[in-house]
Design a protein around this motif. Sequence first.
Motif, PDB file in Angstrom:
ATOM      1  N   ASP A   2       0.928  -1.167  -0.102  1.00  0.00           N
ATOM      2  CA  ASP A   2       0.082  -0.015  -0.063  1.00  0.00           C
ATOM      3  C   ASP A   2       0.814   1.163  -0.058  1.00  0.00           C
ATOM      4  O   ASP A   2       0.756   2.168   0.908  1.00  0.00           O
ATOM      5  CB  ASP A   2      -0.931   0.089   1.196  1.00  0.00           C
ATOM      6  N   ARG A  29      -4.446  -9.567   4.772  1.00  0.00           N
ATOM      7  CA  ARG A  29      -3.796  -8.323   4.977  1.00  0.00           C
ATOM      8  C   ARG A  29      -2.269  -8.508   5.667  1.00  0.00           C
ATOM      9  O   ARG A  29      -2.459  -9.435   6.804  1.00  0.00           O
ATOM     10  CB  ARG A  29      -4.484  -7.210   5.707  1.00  0.00           C
ATOM     11  N   ASP A  40       1.810  -1.400   5.039  1.00  0.00           N
ATOM     12  CA  ASP A  40       0.826  -2.472   4.844  1.00  0.00           C
ATOM     13  C   ASP A  40       0.926  -3.084   3.482  1.00  0.00           C
ATOM     14  O   ASP A  40       1.549  -2.414   2.485  1.00  0.00           O
ATOM     15  CB  ASP A  40      -0.444  -1.703   5.051  1.00  0.00           C
ATOM     16  N   ALA A  88      -2.572  -0.428  -5.695  1.00  0.00           N
ATOM     17  CA  ALA A  88      -2.614  -0.037  -4.219  1.00  0.00           C
ATOM     18  C   ALA A  88      -4.075   0.992  -4.062  1.00  0.00           C
ATOM     19  O   ALA A  88      -4.787   0.736  -3.381  1.00  0.00           O
ATOM     20  CB  ALA A  88      -1.430   0.536  -3.747  1.00  0.00           C
ATOM     21  N   ASP A  89      -3.994   1.982  -4.972  1.00  0.00           N
ATOM     22  CA  ASP A  89      -5.212   2.788  -5.060  1.00  0.00           C
ATOM     23  C   ASP A  89      -6.407   2.233  -5.167  1.00  0.00           C
ATOM     24  O   ASP A  89      -7.567   2.716  -4.452  1.00  0.00           O
ATOM     25  CB  ASP A  89      -5.066   4.041  -6.135  1.00  0.00           C
ATOM     26  N   ARG A  92      -7.570   0.158  -2.081  1.00  0.00           N
ATOM     27  CA  ARG A  92      -8.025   0.894  -1.017  1.00  0.00           C
ATOM     28  C   ARG A  92      -9.466   1.277  -1.247  1.00  0.00           C
ATOM     29  O   ARG A  92     -10.073   1.562  -0.367  1.00  0.00           O
ATOM     30  CB  ARG A  92      -7.184   2.331  -0.966  1.00  0.00           C
ATOM     31  N   PRO A  97     -11.780  -0.425   5.299  1.00  0.00           N
ATOM     32  CA  PRO A  97     -10.729  -0.535   6.195  1.00  0.00           C
ATOM     33  C   PRO A  97     -11.413  -1.538   7.423  1.00  0.00           C
ATOM     34  O   PRO A  97     -12.364  -1.752   7.617  1.00  0.00           O
ATOM     35  CB  PRO A  97     -10.670   0.936   7.053  1.00  0.00           C
TER      36      PRO A  97
END
Length: 638
Positions: A2, A29, A40, A88-89, A92, A97
């Motif tokens: 990340d 994760r 991460d 990674a974007d 996300r 989360p």
Amino acid sequence: MDVPLPHLDRPFDYLVPEALDADAQPGVRVKVRFAGQLVDGWLLERAESSAHPKLAYLEKVVSPVPVLSPEVARLARAVADRYAGSLADVLRLAVPPRHARAEKAVTAADAPPSTPGPGEPVDPRGWRDYPAGPALLRALTDGRPARAVWSALPGEDWADRYADAVAATVAGGRGAVVVVADARDLDRLDAALTAVLGAGRHVRLTAADGPARRYRAFLAARRGDVPVVIGTRAAMFAPVDRLGLVAIWDDGDDLHAEPRAPYPHARDVLLTRAQLGDAAALVGGYARSAEAQLLVETSWAREVVADRAVVRSRTPAMAPTGDDPQLARDPGAASARLPSLAWTSARDALRADLPVLVQVPRRGYVPSVACADCRTPARCPHCAGPLALPSAQGTPACRWCGRVAAAYACPECGGRRLRASVTGARRTAEELGRAFPGVPVRTSGREEVLATVPGGAGLVIATPGAEPVADGGYGAVLLLDSWALLTRADLRAGEEALRRWMAAAALARPGPAGGRVVVVADGALAPVQALLRWDSAWFAARELAERRELGFPPAVRMASVTGVAEAVSDLLAGARLPDGAEVLGPVPADEGRERMLVRVPRARAAALAEALHAAAGQRSARKAADPVRLQVDPLVLF
């Protein structure tokens, strides 16, 4: 990992220590050591060997729950490549989360989950007004990848029709993902699915529900506890086992566009998902976007529309105020904000004890001005920006360049008097309250959005997108200040105006039941003609043909590069753009930045995204100081 750096947008190999062997499974994760820092990351796959001779060890498995499914990981990579972004974007955006308490509650609640079995066959009568509708439901039940663009009739309960499509998919033993624009649409769809499928057969995924509830819903879908996920744009990546249908309602709404990098659009993500997973796709709305029309014209999808006789029977009586017959009866209709036709339509509906909906494009009081004689919007003679009055008796000044237009004269009629052109919802409510004393007046907008209103006599003043549903339908719908939507400096101004109008007009009663829609606009305009005939497909085809001729999206693929001038030039100079690429601009952006556009044929879209991503990676590797914003298919071009 990340790490939001384009030149690090690739997988990295790490060793798995024996103590983490059981938990370190694909999709979990993890935390790894990179460049001296603990970062991460996601474990994508396990392998027996690596081409790299010296590897570091995983530091930690954050949670043994594999929240990233292989299907979503593949989709995220495809979306990142399409939008010139990094994996990674996208991840996300795709995985919410972690909420440890919610995770423990879900994983410890029961034994290993089991996917709910098929449901009952779906009654196709809800789709009987659309000749291709029953065939669509049969295809969904049979598990075939049907792809449809649906134009809803006025008064149609779209949530019930989507619930039918989802139920047909579930009856075939497959899952579904449905994306809507806002919380109000989500509540309607939630209620419709509960009525059709029963409780506990679907979850809603939206950030508005809070982190704990959202994460519980996500885990329920990931574990296969439910076959259906609905939500706002956050649900476009929802993990669903045996995905059989992806659907989006009102794909032209700009709320479907993600405002964070790499700025994906929910419609394109869902269509990519349907292509990768061989799933069915349903794109629906009262109005049709140019992108949806392109799906029909390229035969990627088939249109599901009603016969014209059915359309005429379901459509309210439509009337513009700016055509020649109306102007002959009411010469003041060209400049009046509430022409006599609109006023009498509202009066007649209220006398019949029916509610009246008044759509105004803005809330507040005086956001812009126009000629007091002919209502032509007042524009700056120097830069064509909108003029504003600092006070009731002040001198008009431009909002863009700040120049004072003391000698302003209307280019249409030569008039020199200016007046407020959009008074907004609050002022409109005050004015109509005085015009119809004793009639209850309600407003629906940013401060409070009403979901429903009673069916008796009353005035409802709403901004676009906030129109409540009336019990039994509205007796009259008045579309005021239509020029404010039509004259925006936007490629999609006409399309957006028609979408807003049709969404409001769809809430009116049918013509035979006394429903009437009055649009304060010239009846010769193409969007107004499409509204009067309830034929958004015609307007979308016309719009797409014009954009194809001019070289605008979606007929071509465009990318926007925004930043300070030196950074934009540096990125484009280092990009190996594909053959046939055109670089347009620059045009001013905000905060001293500029925007350049790169245009390529659709066949070269992948090459363009790859070239821009590689150029951004080069700047990132050499630690260029000024950031550059990349957007593929931006909503705003200029």
